[in-house]
Design a protein around this motif. Structure first.
Motif, PDB file in Angstrom:
ATOM      1  N   MET A   1      42.635  35.772  41.534  1.00  0.00           N
ATOM      2  CA  MET A   1      42.305  37.194  41.637  1.00  0.00           C
ATOM      3  C   MET A   1      41.966  37.630  43.053  1.00  0.00           C
ATOM      4  SD  MET A   1      40.269  37.915  38.074  1.00  0.00           S
ATOM      5  CE  MET A   1      39.563  39.396  38.730  1.00  0.00           C
ATOM      6  N   ALA A   2      41.786  36.694  43.958  1.00  0.00           N
ATOM      7  CA  ALA A   2      41.404  37.036  45.329  1.00  0.00           C
ATOM      8  C   ALA A   2      42.608  36.937  46.265  1.00  0.00           C
ATOM      9  CB  ALA A   2      40.299  36.101  45.814  1.00  0.00           C
ATOM     10  N   PRO A   3      42.885  37.984  47.020  1.00  0.00           N
ATOM     11  CA  PRO A   3      43.982  37.902  47.992  1.00  0.00           C
ATOM     12  C   PRO A   3      43.825  36.717  48.952  1.00  0.00           C
ATOM     13  CG  PRO A   3      43.258  40.176  47.772  1.00  0.00           C
ATOM     14  CD  PRO A   3      42.277  39.320  47.000  1.00  0.00           C
ATOM     15  N   SER A   4      42.596  36.407  49.339  1.00  0.00           N
ATOM     16  CA  SER A   4      42.377  35.275  50.242  1.00  0.00           C
ATOM     17  C   SER A   4      42.766  33.962  49.580  1.00  0.00           C
ATOM     18  CB  SER A   4      40.929  35.224  50.720  1.00  0.00           C
ATOM     19  OG  SER A   4      40.053  35.096  49.614  1.00  0.00           O
ATOM     20  N   GLY A   5      42.503  33.817  48.291  1.00  0.00           N
ATOM     21  CA  GLY A   5      42.888  32.615  47.560  1.00  0.00           C
ATOM     22  C   GLY A   5      44.395  32.481  47.465  1.00  0.00           C
ATOM     23  N   VAL A   6      45.069  33.585  47.193  1.00  0.00           N
ATOM     24  CA  VAL A   6      46.526  33.581  47.106  1.00  0.00           C
ATOM     25  C   VAL A   6      47.133  33.220  48.457  1.00  0.00           C
ATOM     26  CG1 VAL A   6      48.555  35.063  46.752  1.00  0.00           C
ATOM     27  CG2 VAL A   6      46.632  35.176  45.159  1.00  0.00           C
ATOM     28  N   ASN A   7      46.630  33.827  49.509  1.00  0.00           N
ATOM     29  CA  ASN A   7      47.144  33.526  50.856  1.00  0.00           C
ATOM     30  C   ASN A   7      46.918  32.072  51.225  1.00  0.00           C
ATOM     31  OD1 ASN A   7      48.050  36.155  51.250  1.00  0.00           O
ATOM     32  ND2 ASN A   7      46.129  36.817  52.169  1.00  0.00           N
TER      33      ASN A   7
ATOM     34  N   ILE B   1      50.386  33.830  42.991  1.00  0.00           N
ATOM     35  CA  ILE B   1      50.444  35.194  42.486  1.00  0.00           C
ATOM     36  C   ILE B   1      49.030  35.741  42.422  1.00  0.00           C
ATOM     37  CG2 ILE B   1      50.983  36.632  40.478  1.00  0.00           C
ATOM     38  CD1 ILE B   1      53.128  34.625  39.713  1.00  0.00           C
ATOM     39  N   LEU B   2      48.879  36.995  42.808  1.00  0.00           N
ATOM     40  CA  LEU B   2      47.603  37.690  42.705  1.00  0.00           C
ATOM     41  C   LEU B   2      47.519  38.341  41.328  1.00  0.00           C
ATOM     42  CD1 LEU B   2      45.056  38.755  44.221  1.00  0.00           C
ATOM     43  CD2 LEU B   2      46.429  40.773  44.795  1.00  0.00           C
ATOM     44  N   GLY B   3      46.443  38.073  40.598  1.00  0.00           N
ATOM     45  CA  GLY B   3      46.289  38.721  39.308  1.00  0.00           C
ATOM     46  C   GLY B   3      45.227  38.084  38.440  1.00  0.00           C
ATOM     47  N   ASN B   4      44.968  38.755  37.331  1.00  0.00           N
ATOM     48  CA  ASN B   4      43.954  38.342  36.367  1.00  0.00           C
ATOM     49  C   ASN B   4      44.624  37.580  35.232  1.00  0.00           C
ATOM     50  OD1 ASN B   4      42.064  38.235  34.291  1.00  0.00           O
ATOM     51  ND2 ASN B   4      41.208  40.236  34.764  1.00  0.00           N
ATOM     52  N   ALA B   5      44.256  36.336  35.049  1.00  0.00           N
ATOM     53  CA  ALA B   5      44.874  35.468  34.036  1.00  0.00           C
ATOM     54  C   ALA B   5      44.575  35.916  32.611  1.00  0.00           C
ATOM     55  CB  ALA B   5      44.399  34.029  34.218  1.00  0.00           C
ATOM     56  N   GLN B   6      43.628  36.800  32.440  1.00  0.00           N
ATOM     57  CA  GLN B   6      43.313  37.303  31.109  1.00  0.00           C
ATOM     58  C   GLN B   6      44.314  38.374  30.661  1.00  0.00           C
ATOM     59  OE1 GLN B   6      39.256  37.832  32.827  1.00  0.00           O
ATOM     60  NE2 GLN B   6      38.686  37.604  30.682  1.00  0.00           N
ATOM     61  N   ARG B   7      45.114  38.859  31.594  1.00  0.00           N
ATOM     62  CA  ARG B   7      46.085  39.914  31.274  1.00  0.00           C
ATOM     63  C   ARG B   7      47.429  39.297  30.913  1.00  0.00           C
ATOM     64  NH1 ARG B   7      46.028  44.590  35.385  1.00  0.00           N
ATOM     65  NH2 ARG B   7      47.367  45.384  33.731  1.00  0.00           N
ATOM     66  N   ARG B   8      47.924  39.678  29.777  1.00  0.00           N
ATOM     67  CA  ARG B   8      49.148  39.119  29.206  1.00  0.00           C
ATOM     68  C   ARG B   8      50.328  39.212  30.172  1.00  0.00           C
ATOM     69  NH1 ARG B   8      50.904  37.705  24.261  1.00  0.00           N
ATOM     70  NH2 ARG B   8      53.047  38.172  23.734  1.00  0.00           N
TER      71      ARG B   8
END
Length: 135
Positions: free
Chosen positions: A30-36, A46-53
């Motif tokens: 969920m964090a842009p820094s983590g994705v980068n 990928i940037l996003g929330n794993a709870q979202r289908r």
């Protein structure tokens, strides 16, 4: 590919080992820094929330060989695991439980293997204690 949810300390360790063993890894964070950072470290991300289908679907979960959920929040992990099961009922899922009390909750959500942090810390402290006293 292997999907890893979360790119904190635990996620980074898992991803590094997977990449070293030649696996293709996709990180969802969920964090842009983590994705980068995941991308710099050599994985897809990928940037996003794993709870979202729709976000989980975008990871290619249907064709993934393994899902690893390193989130510290057991409720978020359980929701992500349940979503993943709706796409890929037979995918092996490994989840992190920060506290022992949440292990069963994650298993009931659909995790095949739960790594219990409290147990791991107890094991590590025990090993170090025995080394200190010469055993």
């Amino acid at each position: 590919h292997v999907v890893v949810i979360g790119y904190g300390v635990a996620g980074k360790r898992v991803v590094a080992d997977l990449l070293e063993s030649g696996q293709q890894v996709l990180v969802l964070d969920m964090a842009p820094s983590g994705v980068n950072q995941a991308r710099k470290d050599g994985s897809l991300a990928i940037l996003g929330n794993a709870q979202r289908r729709e976000v989980l679907e975008h990871t290619g979960i249907r064709s993934a060989k393994l899902l690893i959920c390193t989130l510290p929040d057991y409720r978020a992990s359980a929701q992500a695991i349940q979503q993943a099961r709706s796409f890929a009922s037979s995918i092996p899922i490994i989840a992190r439980a920060r506290y022992s009390i949440h292990s069963l909750y994650l298993r009931n959500a659909g995790a095949d293997t739960v790594v219990d942090e409290e147990k791991c810390v107890g094991d590590a402290i025990s090993r170090e204690t025995l080394k200190q006293i010469g055993l």
